[in-house]
Design an enzyme around this catalytic site. Structure first.
Site, mmCIF file in Angstrom:
data_model
loop_
_atom_site.group_PDB
_atom_site.id
_atom_site.type_symbol
_atom_site.label_atom_id
_atom_site.label_comp_id
_atom_site.label_asym_id
_atom_site.label_seq_id
_atom_site.Cartn_x
_atom_site.Cartn_y
_atom_site.Cartn_z
ATOM 1 N N ASP A 96 10.847 6.775 26.567
ATOM 2 C CA ASP A 96 10.671 6.615 25.122
ATOM 3 C C ASP A 96 10.187 5.238 24.716
ATOM 4 O O ASP A 96 10.441 4.787 23.598
ATOM 5 C CB ASP A 96 12.008 6.911 24.426
ATOM 6 C CG ASP A 96 13.145 6.084 25.009
ATOM 7 O OD1 ASP A 96 12.858 5.047 25.641
ATOM 8 O OD2 ASP A 96 14.317 6.466 24.835
ATOM 9 N N GLU A 118 12.012 12.915 31.485
ATOM 10 C CA GLU A 118 13.149 12.578 30.601
ATOM 11 C C GLU A 118 12.834 12.990 29.155
ATOM 12 O O GLU A 118 12.957 12.213 28.202
ATOM 13 C CB GLU A 118 13.518 11.088 30.676
ATOM 14 C CG GLU A 118 14.928 10.787 30.203
ATOM 15 C CD GLU A 118 15.259 9.293 30.213
ATOM 16 O OE1 GLU A 118 14.639 8.519 29.474
ATOM 17 O OE2 GLU A 118 16.139 8.914 30.999
ATOM 18 N N GLU A 132 12.543 3.835 19.704
ATOM 19 C CA GLU A 132 12.531 4.839 20.779
ATOM 20 C C GLU A 132 12.658 6.270 20.275
ATOM 21 O O GLU A 132 12.061 7.192 20.851
ATOM 22 C CB GLU A 132 13.640 4.534 21.797
ATOM 23 C CG GLU A 132 13.415 3.277 22.632
ATOM 24 C CD GLU A 132 13.857 1.994 21.942
ATOM 25 O OE1 GLU A 132 14.360 2.069 20.787
ATOM 26 O OE2 GLU A 132 13.695 0.913 22.537
ATOM 27 N N HIS A 209 20.400 -5.185 25.016
ATOM 28 C CA HIS A 209 19.041 -5.605 24.653
ATOM 29 C C HIS A 209 18.427 -4.831 23.489
ATOM 30 O O HIS A 209 17.300 -5.108 23.090
ATOM 31 C CB HIS A 209 18.118 -5.440 25.869
ATOM 32 C CG HIS A 209 17.852 -3.997 26.218
ATOM 33 N ND1 HIS A 209 16.888 -3.249 25.597
ATOM 34 C CD2 HIS A 209 18.440 -3.165 27.094
ATOM 35 C CE1 HIS A 209 16.888 -2.024 26.091
ATOM 36 N NE2 HIS A 209 17.828 -1.939 26.999
HETATM 37 C C1 UD1 Z 1 11.505 -2.476 25.882
HETATM 38 C C2 UD1 Z 1 11.428 -1.065 25.255
HETATM 39 C C3 UD1 Z 1 12.812 -0.428 25.204
HETATM 40 C C4 UD1 Z 1 13.471 -0.454 26.578
HETATM 41 C C5 UD1 Z 1 13.480 -1.883 27.110
HETATM 42 C C6 UD1 Z 1 14.036 -1.880 28.514
HETATM 43 C C7 UD1 Z 1 9.782 -0.650 23.474
HETATM 44 C C8 UD1 Z 1 9.409 -0.891 22.069
HETATM 45 N N1 UD1 Z 1 10.934 -1.222 23.881
HETATM 46 O O1 UD1 Z 1 12.259 -3.316 25.005
HETATM 47 O O2 UD1 Z 1 12.690 0.909 24.771
HETATM 48 O O3 UD1 Z 1 14.804 0.016 26.457
HETATM 49 O O4 UD1 Z 1 12.131 -2.376 27.145
HETATM 50 O O5 UD1 Z 1 14.312 -3.169 28.974
HETATM 51 O O6 UD1 Z 1 9.054 0.006 24.199
HETATM 52 N N2 UD1 Z 1 10.012 -10.195 28.281
HETATM 53 C C9 UD1 Z 1 9.730 -11.093 29.296
HETATM 54 N N3 UD1 Z 1 9.638 -10.612 30.566
HETATM 55 C C10 UD1 Z 1 9.806 -9.305 30.890
HETATM 56 C C11 UD1 Z 1 10.094 -8.401 29.857
HETATM 57 C C12 UD1 Z 1 10.182 -8.849 28.538
HETATM 58 O O7 UD1 Z 1 9.590 -12.278 29.051
HETATM 59 O O8 UD1 Z 1 9.706 -8.947 32.071
HETATM 60 C C13 UD1 Z 1 10.128 -10.698 26.882
HETATM 61 C C14 UD1 Z 1 8.744 -11.025 26.277
HETATM 62 O O9 UD1 Z 1 8.849 -12.131 25.431
HETATM 63 C C15 UD1 Z 1 8.438 -9.753 25.483
HETATM 64 C C16 UD1 Z 1 9.819 -9.423 24.957
HETATM 65 O O10 UD1 Z 1 10.716 -9.702 26.046
HETATM 66 O O11 UD1 Z 1 7.485 -9.951 24.465
HETATM 67 C C17 UD1 Z 1 10.014 -8.012 24.449
HETATM 68 O O12 UD1 Z 1 9.525 -7.032 25.361
HETATM 69 P P1 UD1 Z 1 9.290 -5.515 24.810
HETATM 70 O O13 UD1 Z 1 8.866 -4.641 25.937
HETATM 71 O O14 UD1 Z 1 8.403 -5.532 23.615
HETATM 72 O O15 UD1 Z 1 10.711 -5.103 24.267
HETATM 73 P P2 UD1 Z 1 12.082 -4.916 25.025
HETATM 74 O O16 UD1 Z 1 13.131 -5.450 24.113
HETATM 75 O O17 UD1 Z 1 11.989 -5.426 26.403
HETATM 76 N N1 UDP Z 2 18.836 -3.052 35.667
HETATM 77 C C1 UDP Z 2 18.420 -3.911 36.693
HETATM 78 N N2 UDP Z 2 18.704 -5.246 36.581
HETATM 79 C C2 UDP Z 2 19.388 -5.761 35.528
HETATM 80 C C3 UDP Z 2 19.794 -4.884 34.496
HETATM 81 C C4 UDP Z 2 19.486 -3.532 34.595
HETATM 82 O O1 UDP Z 2 17.808 -3.470 37.669
HETATM 83 O O2 UDP Z 2 19.613 -6.978 35.506
HETATM 84 C C5 UDP Z 2 18.476 -1.614 35.762
HETATM 85 C C6 UDP Z 2 19.600 -0.621 35.560
HETATM 86 O O3 UDP Z 2 20.209 -0.274 36.795
HETATM 87 C C7 UDP Z 2 18.918 0.573 34.901
HETATM 88 C C8 UDP Z 2 17.747 -0.059 34.165
HETATM 89 O O4 UDP Z 2 17.581 -1.366 34.689
HETATM 90 O O5 UDP Z 2 18.387 1.473 35.859
HETATM 91 C C9 UDP Z 2 18.017 -0.098 32.688
HETATM 92 O O6 UDP Z 2 17.054 -0.835 32.056
HETATM 93 P P1 UDP Z 2 17.220 -1.382 30.572
HETATM 94 O O7 UDP Z 2 18.663 -1.560 30.260
HETATM 95 O O8 UDP Z 2 16.325 -2.555 30.477
HETATM 96 O O9 UDP Z 2 16.562 -0.235 29.684
HETATM 97 P P2 UDP Z 2 17.084 1.142 29.053
HETATM 98 O O10 UDP Z 2 17.668 1.963 30.141
HETATM 99 O O11 UDP Z 2 18.053 0.809 27.980
HETATM 100 O O12 UDP Z 2 15.841 1.721 28.464
#
Ligand code: UD1
Ligand code: UDP
Length: 370
Positions: A96, A118, A132, A209
């Protein structure tokens, strides 16, 4: 249209949940091409390395503190020439995220069939989780083959008028990934984790997060965690802090420097699974973590007000506690101090599958794409 399958993902959880499908396609010698959007950069690369996946295409879209408009338009525009040139028999998306929705929309514009892994999760609340809930509803509209983890997801899709012959209940691939990874003999390389005595201490693992929790709700979660550690001298808290700047600032404000609180970098999946396995209790707003923890016998307090995963709550493996500080402290204290309550929650059956979801998904794909 070719008979290869294109697989797209961009964030950490999509990579983890799609990896078993990619591995199954590899194992059976099915022609496929992996496209990563890199909506996440560092956390995606960690997972590509863990699962030894080499993408054919990398859109590299991530910007610091990006917004939803950027991710949506960058994915849509950059995936277009790849899909137009390859014309796969189907595009497989997962979950999502904004990558999921934008890639599905691109496939639709090019009349390429979409398979959604999923599928069928719902809260029916437009803004929770944000964005999401709408990403997955819109992805359903664009999808041809719906792979739903549970019967509950199937019922949701049927109620929305999805053709029953296009729905396949497979279990969640997150359990496949977990079973591929769990290793009781694993030794942590990280000095902080190495220094924790998991036999003598009760370890709370925190992940948080979600966008709808940014600001005061997330600060309340962190205050509850601080209170729990301060009032239980035998408790240590480990929080691999999500790199989103909104999360980082609140975590530092409330939890930095608190004794027995360990704020660490996002962990590779392999050590993270072992950390879940060694923890006493898990506090999380993550979708994937709620699905994994019951397979390891770990009670979960879900730090959210709504859930698209009611099976975990019904099975008694998780409790939906929201973001209220008092409620979080109360429920966590009960599990830390009442061994009967703890034993009851930690022995329930995981409703999310048996670790064979990827095989079922590939079986269906092979029947439909030829
Ligand atoms: C995203 C997804 C969310 C998912 C989450 C899992 C969307 C809108 N959100 O949220 O559904 O649950 O990922 O973790 O699709 N950043 C880094 N390094 C990384 C990843 C992120 O620096 O490897 C920072 C960057 O500044 C980036 C910000 O996090 O711009 C937000 O990343 P983004 O993918 O937009 O949103 P998440 O909160 O990670
Ligand atoms: N996870 C990981 N390292 C971390 C935290 C989470 O590998 O430090 C894994 C966790 O086991 C799960 C996935 O990341 O499989 C969940 O990701 P996240 O919480 O970012 O996203 P969500 O599931 O809420 O979309």
């Amino acid at each position: 249209m070719s008979n290869t399958i294109a697989v797209v993902f961009g964030t950490r959880p999509e990579a983890i949940k799609m990896a078993p499908v990619v591995k199954e396609l590899e194992r059976r010698g099915v022609g496929h091409s992996v496209i990563v959007t890199a909506q996440h950069r560092g956390m995606l690369d960690q997972m590509l390395e863990v699962f030894a996946i080499k993408p054919a295409h990398d859109l590299n879209v991530m910007l610091h503190n990006q917004d939803l408009f950027h991710v949506t338009t960058a994915v849509l525009n950059q995936i277009k020439p790849i899909l137009a040139a390859e014309r796969p028999g189907a595009l497989l998306v997962q979950g999502d995220t904004t990558t999921t929705f934008a890639a599905s929309l691109a496939a639709f514009y090019l009349k390429i069939p979409v398979g959604h892994v999923e599928a069928g999760l719902r809260t029916w609340n437009k803004y929770d989780p944000f964005p999401e809930e709408i990403n997955r509803q819109l992805t359903t509209r664009l999808t041809d083959l719906h792979f739903t983890p549970t019967e509950w997801g199937k019922r949701n899709l049927l109620a929305e008028g999805v053709n029953p012959s296009a729905i396949f209940t497979t279990g969640n691939t997150v359990i496949d990934a977990l079973l591929m990874t769990v290793d009781p003999a694993y030794v942590f390389a990280d000095p902080i984790l190495k220094s924790i005595d998991f036999q003598k201490r009760k370890v709370i693992l925190l992940t948080s997060h979600r966008r709808e929790n940014f600001g005061e709700p997330m600060r309340e979660i962190f205050r509850a965690c601080r209170e729990l550690v301060e009032s239980h001298p035998d408790v240590e808290l480990v929080y691999p802090v999500h790199p989103n700047p909104n999360v980082q600032s609140s975590a530092k404000e409330i939890l930095a420097g608190v004794p027995r609180v360990h704020l660490i970098e996002p962990m590779d999946y392999r050590p993270f699974v072992q950390l879940m396995n060694k923890s006493t209790l898990i506090l999380t707003d993550s979708g994937g973590v709620q699905e994994e923890a019951p397979s390891l016998g770990k009670p979960v307090l879900v730090l959210r007000n709504t859930t698209e995963r009611p099976e975990a709550i019904e099975a008694g493996t998780g409790i939906l506690v929201g973001t209220d500080r008092v409620r979080i402290v109360k429920e966590a204290t009960r599990l830390l101090t009442d061994s009967a309550a703890y034993a009851d929650m930690s022995t329930r059956i995981n409703p999310y599958g048996d670790g064979k979801a990827a095989g079922r998904i590939v079986d269906v794909l092979l029947k439909h794409i030829s």
